[in-house]
Every structure is written in C-alpha cells, then in structure tokens.
Design an enzyme around this catalytic site. Structure first.
Site, mmCIF file in Angstrom:
data_model
loop_
_atom_site.group_PDB
_atom_site.id
_atom_site.type_symbol
_atom_site.label_atom_id
_atom_site.label_comp_id
_atom_site.label_asym_id
_atom_site.label_seq_id
_atom_site.Cartn_x
_atom_site.Cartn_y
_atom_site.Cartn_z
ATOM 1 N N HIS A 123 -42.504 -20.263 29.542
ATOM 2 C CA HIS A 123 -41.881 -19.583 28.526
ATOM 3 C C HIS A 123 -41.029 -20.877 27.772
ATOM 4 O O HIS A 123 -39.828 -20.349 27.318
ATOM 5 C CB HIS A 123 -41.100 -18.573 28.858
ATOM 6 C CG HIS A 123 -42.043 -17.159 29.076
ATOM 7 N ND1 HIS A 123 -43.265 -17.149 28.786
ATOM 8 C CD2 HIS A 123 -41.751 -16.157 30.107
ATOM 9 C CE1 HIS A 123 -43.541 -15.926 29.382
ATOM 10 N NE2 HIS A 123 -42.622 -15.432 30.072
ATOM 11 N N HIS A 194 -42.030 -11.057 23.786
ATOM 12 C CA HIS A 194 -41.697 -10.625 25.274
ATOM 13 C C HIS A 194 -41.083 -9.030 25.357
ATOM 14 O O HIS A 194 -40.471 -8.840 26.231
ATOM 15 C CB HIS A 194 -40.965 -11.772 26.116
ATOM 16 C CG HIS A 194 -41.520 -11.770 27.476
ATOM 17 N ND1 HIS A 194 -41.060 -10.785 28.419
ATOM 18 C CD2 HIS A 194 -42.058 -12.501 28.124
ATOM 19 C CE1 HIS A 194 -41.642 -11.236 29.704
ATOM 20 N NE2 HIS A 194 -42.051 -12.404 29.332
ATOM 21 N N GLU A 333 -48.314 -9.355 26.068
ATOM 22 C CA GLU A 333 -47.799 -10.378 25.100
ATOM 23 C C GLU A 333 -49.385 -11.130 24.648
ATOM 24 O O GLU A 333 -50.158 -11.716 25.394
ATOM 25 C CB GLU A 333 -47.218 -11.505 26.160
ATOM 26 C CG GLU A 333 -45.961 -10.971 26.744
ATOM 27 C CD GLU A 333 -45.484 -11.680 28.094
ATOM 28 O OE1 GLU A 333 -45.244 -12.948 27.884
ATOM 29 O OE2 GLU A 333 -45.687 -10.886 29.131
#
Ligand code: BGC
Length: 368
Positions: A123, A194, A333
C-alpha cells in the site's frame, strides 16, 4: 460549524480531529479538515484530506434507520496511531497492495521501494498516500477533489506523480471515486480505496453473514507472503467461488491452502470483462439480510481485492466506541493485480509521461 445546510457540501473545521496529535507540523494542523457530503435522500459521507480518507458513510436500512456502515475514527490521531495499520477508508498508493520484496525493474532500471510488510512493499510503503495531507478543491455541492503531488523518489518510486481523487455523492446513493494521475517519469500506479464495510453498522459484529457476489471466474493465488504466484486459477469448485451470492462465512472454514495463507479471504479476484479493458462493470454486490442493506461495486479496473478483515483482532475501537472484531468488516478494493510490476503477464500498471491514469469506481447503496 456548519457552513451550509441540507443537500449541500458541509465543511466542518476538524478541531477534534487534530486534538492530541503532537507529531503533526503546525501547518498541517490548520490544513486537516472534515468534509460532509449529503444528498436529498439523507445519505451522508464524511471525508478528510488526511489520507483522502472516507471517515463515515451513513445509509438507511429497509426501515429507514440510519447507520454508519464504514470503519473509522473521530480524530486524526486515531488514524495516525492505529496499530497494524488497517488503512480504514484511505486512498492507498502509489501502489495498492503488495510488490514482492519492494523491488521491480522498469526500462532496464532496478528500483527499490520501502518495505513495510515483512520483506514486501504494501500500500505505498511507510508513508503511503493514506498518511499524507492532501490539498482540497470543493468542486460543487456534491463533489470534492483531493490532490497530492508524490515526489520523485518518495518511498523509492520514480517520477513526480500528480494525483487527483474526486469523490461525488449522487442523488442515487452512489459514492463515485474518480482517480486521475500523471507523471514525469515512467512509474507503476495502482490506486484504490481501503474502506471497510459492515452493512449492519460499523462495530456490529462480524460480516460472515453478509451475502457476497464477486463477478469473477478467476483469482490470483498467492504464496505465504500474499504475493501472487503469477497463475490465474478458476474459482469453480473452490471456496473462492462467489459467482452466485453466498454468505462470506459459508466456506471460509474449509481446509484450503489459499484460505490458510490469507487467514481467510485476502485475494485479488480477476473480474469478468467481456469487452475491452477499461469498461465499467458490476464487480461485486454485498447484502446484509437483517438490515436489508445492499451494496454494489462498479469499476473500470481488471481486479478487486476481497479482504475480509482477517488481520483485525478486536483491539481497535472505532468512532462509536465499539471494537472492530476479527472479520468485523470487509474491503472490496478495485485495483490492478498485486505485484504487477514483477508479473509481465498481468495487465500493466505502468504509467508513462504524456499519458493519464484514469479510473472510476462506484459504490452504490440501496435496500432490499
Ligand atoms: C491486504 C491485506 C492487508 C490489509 C490491511 C489489504 O488490502 O490485502 O493483506 O492486511 O489490506 O493492510
């Protein structure tokens, strides 16, 4: 302090949001805000420019009762200090999900990224887009745009990347998330949101009873470190088959190596695209039978990460004082596949100068 009323963009100075946050620069104290979008039907979405985070989504159940169905905190220190970095509601990037060993080669050059998930990059690294303060543009009463310039070399990535994430709440109870980015050097880009959902309400038990449909005949199996093996495996005959809606908990306890590696579902599903890449399709639906809340996810992306909160342990307490339990929320996601920069057979995530990264995701809410 409400600046305007119903069916309009309400801007609230986020005094509470910054309280007790001694590690933020003074300039940032002034610049972190909370924004509220509200439509005529009463649906309400709150966002902050810290991490371009969705802090709250309030929708009605089938009896007209409102609940907040996404995870979050009441103050920015909650987001900054959350243990195990759950990325509640945030925009993640420059690369959503993992890049193996934080390394990739592009145009003959090897790049080394920050590693923050054992040996891997997750991420966007140590200070991903979820942990920076974004600039804000109020586009109109339904739309807000967050922008951020990720510098060349930030977290190891090449190129100055200029990003805009535009959130729109429509009168049809849709939250539209439009992503846009341009770069001055070739770079991987994979942006997503997210948000964790529990359609009963945040903190209301687990999501194992939610009925999920994923419009995906295949998924990308992973190794122990949750890096794709490179294969696209059929879901048919496995616990990963959500092509017809089924409760998330139905097969999660099956003996299956992939479920073992993920601690449950934590996988990229390969969306069924019949036409060319980039077309908008219905990727997923989720239904919660007691409240009647129904959620649809549309995307132009080729994949969707279905993560069912396996790493939550009940030690994070959210905005209404309730603990977020193991499997207490799920994320859908929309994305390109994890580790694509090292997997040439996956759709490319490389953005080049002169081109624009543009992708749209829609979360639509209703009741049944
Ligand atoms: C990943 C998980 C990770 C979670 C929180 C998800 O997108 O797939 O493996 O634990 O984010 O960081």
């Amino acid at each position: 302090m409400k600046i305007s009323m119903k069916n309009s963009l309400v801007v609230v100075a986020m005094a509470a949001l910054v309280a007790g946050c001694s590690s933020v620069k003074v300039a940032d104290f002034d610049s972190i805000q909370l924004y509220t979008l509200k439509n005529k039907a009463g649906m309400e979405v709150k966002l902050t420019n810290y991490g371009a985070i969705i802090t709250s989504i309030k929708t009605v159940d089938r009896d007209g009762n409102m609940a907040d169905i996404t995870f979050g905190y009441n103050d920015v220190s909650g987001y900054m200090n959350a243990v195990d970095k759950p990325y509640f509601g945030a925009v993640v990037g420059r690369y959503g999900n993992r890049i193996a060993k934080g390394k990739f080669t592009l145009d003959g050059e090897e790049y080394e990224l920050a590693t923050n998930n054992n040996e891997n990059h997750l991420h966007g690294g140590k200070i991903g887009f979820d942990k920076v303060v974004w600039d804000v543009e109020i586009v109109n009463k339904n739309t807000i745009r967050f922008t951020y310039l990720a510098k060349d070399g930030e977290e190891g990535y090449p190129g100055n990347l200029s990003i805009a994430v535009t959130y729109t709440l429509t009168e049809n109870n849709e939250l539209k998330i439009a992503y846009h980015a341009t770069t001055d050097k070739a770079t991987p880009v994979n942006l997503t949101n997210h948000a964790y959902f529990n359609l009963k309400g945040e903190g209301e038990g687990t999501i194992l009873d939610h009925e999920l449909m994923l419009n995906a005949k295949g998924f990308t199996p992973v190794d122990k470190g949750l890096i794709p093996t490179g294969e696209i495996a059929p879901v048919a005959g496995t616990p990963f088959d959500f092509t017809t809606a089924k409760p998330i908990g139905r097969d999660i306890g099956q003996k299956d190596q992939q479920l073992e590696y993920g601690g449950g579902y934590d996988h990229n599903f390969v969306l069924n695209k019949e036409g060319q890449d980039g077309q908008m399709i219905l990727a997923a639906t989720a239904y919660e039978p007691t409240s009647g809340r129904f959620m649809e996810v549309f995307t132009e992306e080729p994949g969707i990460q279905f993560y069912c909160g396996n790493f939550l342990e009940g030690n994070l307490v959210g905005k209404s004082g309730k603990a977020y339990l193991h499997r207490g929320g799920f994320c859908l996601e929309t994305q390109h596949y994890p580790d694509s920069p090292n997997q040439p057979q996956f759709p490319s995530t490389i953005l080049r100068p002169g081109k624009a990264y543009e992708t749209l995701t829609i979360y639509r809410f209703s009741v049944r």
